[in-house]
Design an enzyme around this catalytic site. Structure first.
Site, mmCIF file in Angstrom:
data_model
loop_
_atom_site.group_PDB
_atom_site.id
_atom_site.type_symbol
_atom_site.label_atom_id
_atom_site.label_comp_id
_atom_site.label_asym_id
_atom_site.label_seq_id
_atom_site.Cartn_x
_atom_site.Cartn_y
_atom_site.Cartn_z
ATOM 1 N N HIS A 287 41.405 46.080 26.109
ATOM 2 C CA HIS A 287 41.741 46.076 27.531
ATOM 3 C C HIS A 287 42.738 44.952 27.793
ATOM 4 C CE1 HIS A 287 40.584 46.945 31.807
ATOM 5 N NE2 HIS A 287 41.040 45.715 31.967
ATOM 6 N N HIS A 330 34.339 37.559 31.303
ATOM 7 C CA HIS A 330 35.324 36.501 31.088
ATOM 8 C C HIS A 330 35.083 35.306 32.010
ATOM 9 C CE1 HIS A 330 36.946 39.068 34.276
ATOM 10 N NE2 HIS A 330 37.752 38.100 34.641
ATOM 11 N N GLU A 336 39.841 33.795 41.374
ATOM 12 C CA GLU A 336 40.116 35.170 41.790
ATOM 13 C C GLU A 336 39.435 35.495 43.122
ATOM 14 O OE1 GLU A 336 38.607 37.577 38.644
ATOM 15 O OE2 GLU A 336 39.864 36.655 37.105
ATOM 16 N N TYR A 345 35.471 50.344 42.497
ATOM 17 C CA TYR A 345 36.062 49.507 41.456
ATOM 18 C C TYR A 345 35.323 49.769 40.158
ATOM 19 C CZ TYR A 345 37.541 45.269 39.003
ATOM 20 O OH TYR A 345 38.046 44.382 38.079
ATOM 21 N N HIS A 360 35.529 34.626 42.596
ATOM 22 C CA HIS A 360 35.082 34.065 41.334
ATOM 23 C C HIS A 360 36.018 32.904 41.017
ATOM 24 C CE1 HIS A 360 33.862 38.504 40.515
ATOM 25 N NE2 HIS A 360 32.883 37.864 41.142
ATOM 26 N N HIS A 366 32.012 36.084 34.876
ATOM 27 C CA HIS A 366 31.890 37.338 35.625
ATOM 28 C C HIS A 366 32.374 38.491 34.767
ATOM 29 C CE1 HIS A 366 35.888 35.716 36.502
ATOM 30 N NE2 HIS A 366 36.294 36.938 36.794
#
Length: 430
Positions: A287, A330, A336, A345, A360, A366
């Site tokens: 990803h 991560h 963020e 989402y 975050h 998270h």
């Protein structure tokens, strides 16, 4: 007012006039501009900024913008503020349900609620994220923000932004930017509206460099639309509210301040259709970092570290092999702030509805919740298109501090941490 129409290109040099002959020829500030108009330069960067970063426009207006009485403190828009909550900033992850719509008639300005912010606007750095809720037009008043440029992100209902430099109409799925200092008022074509606004106090938003991607991809400059000139020739009492160093101030004019008949330059409002974003992603495995979805960036003084990025997660194909396809777990040095415009989402199964917001901050762990992790871990990996969704993120190198209102409102989800509860422990071999 305003003539409807747009010109194409991000940061391009434009020239537009609502009355033929209103633009001077050969010089920016002639001794006598056409029709008795007043020449005024609007600078969005320092005069001595490098040519490729120098943003300014010349406006030709019916009255000088300097003509107004002293400003006095504005008593409305109590939730539109630069002040964050007092005390230490906890490292906790935070999420809010969509804010409820007002019951009383409320326009865009008075319906603005600051949720998170970082840095003092006087530092000329940082970004704030607001939620707006409105059910009334801004009729005989306008707003101007001396603290920063404002990126409007509708989530429910459209906005018509009547600016000094022309008219912009946006709906959910589109965004619009009003530069620092540009006066505007907002109408509600659908009767009510809710959405987000990112207020950038730092260096101006620009398109990110493409690096190894090459010459094409992400947001294309030609898809940014700037309005043609339009003006209001309106006489009568008119309120002008200004945001300055985090506080709101008001003065009264005897005319509409949206009286620019012609303008030229490269500092102007614009709109952008998020569906035009050319998403780049992996066609093999893993990803990619979310930076691959950056629409706009505001650099900081540290190369490669953004004061603010505006990132979207649009419909796209997922084809990576042997890969956990949603965003992985991560922790990172950037902070963020996320919002959801429509749909769901892909990293959250529940609790993140359109109109919601999450934060975050740096080094907060998270990623997907249990349900999303389980579904993605067990999914048959074949080409799959994520459709019917649009999420966004405002990312910053400065941690986001919630306001007292954001910490005390009913929409704050007190149980957000439970989203990461219940993960099974990995089983190691004997």
């Amino acid at each position: 007012m305003p003539t409807e129409g747009y010109m194409s290109g991000f940061g391009s040099l434009f020239a537009t006039e609502a009355v033929v002959g209103a633009l001077p020829e050969g010089r920016n500030s002639p001794q006598k501009p056409p029709f008795g108009l007043y020449a005024e330069q609007l600078s969005g960067s320092a005069f001595t900024a490098p040519r490729h970063e120098n943003r300014r426009s010349w406006l030709y207006r019916m009255r000088p913008s300097a003509e107004h009485p002293p400003y006095l403190p504005y008593q409305g828009a109590k939730l539109f503020t630069a002040a964050s909550a007092a005390g230490p900033l906890p490292p906790n992850r935070m999420r809010w349900d969509p804010l409820v719509m007002p019951e009383e008639p409320t326009d865009l300005l008075d319906g603005m609620a600051t949720m998170v912010a970082n840095r003092d606007p006087a530092d000329l750095e940082g970004v704030a994220v607001h939620v707006y809720r409105a059910n009334k037009d801004m009729e005989t008043r306008a707003f101007t923000n001396a603290d920063g440029e404002m990126l409007f992100i509708p989530q429910m209902g459209g906005l018509t932004l009547l600016t000094e430099m022309g008219r912009i109409d946006i709906a959910p799925g589109e965004v619009a930017l009003v530069p620092r200092g540009v006066r505007f008022r907002a109408l509600l074509p659908d009767g009510e509206a809710r959405g987000y606004a990112a207020e950038n106090h730092g260096s101006l938003f620009r398109l990110p460099e493409l690096g190894p991607i090459g010459s094409n991809g992400l947001a294309n400059p030609r898809d940014f639309l700037t309005p043609v000139a339009g003006f209001e020739e309106w006489e009568g009492e008119f309120e002008l509210v200004q945001k300055y160093l985090g506080s709101l101030w008001t003065t009264t004019l005897d005319h509409s301040p949206l009286d620019v008949v012609a303008w030229h330059g490269n500092l102007a409002p614009w709109k952008y259709d998020l569906s035009r974003f050319n998403t780049i992603g992996t066609v093999s495995f893993d990803h990619p970092d979310p930076s691959i979805f950056t629409v706009l960036t505001s650099p900081s003084d540290v190369p490669g570290r953004a004061n603010a990025d505006f990132v979207i997660f649009p419909p796209r194909w997922m084809v990576a092999e042997d890969t956990f396809r949603p965003p992985w777990f991560h922790r990172n040095v950037m902070s963020e702030c996320m919002g959801l415009i429509t749909g769901a989402y892909d990293a959250k199964a529940d609790g993140f509805a359109p109109g919601a917001m999450s934060v975050h901050n740096l080094m907060a762990g998270h990623g997907p919740d249990v349900a999303s992790w389980k579904a993605a871990s067990e999914a048959e990996l074949k080409p799959h298109k994520i459709e019917g969704t649009m999420a966004f993120m405002v990312e910053s190198c400065w941690p986001f501090r919630p306001t007292a209102y954001a910490l005390g409102c009913n929409e704050l989800q007190k149980d957000y941490d439970q989203a990461w509860g219940g993960f099974p422990k990995a089983k190691l071999p004997e």
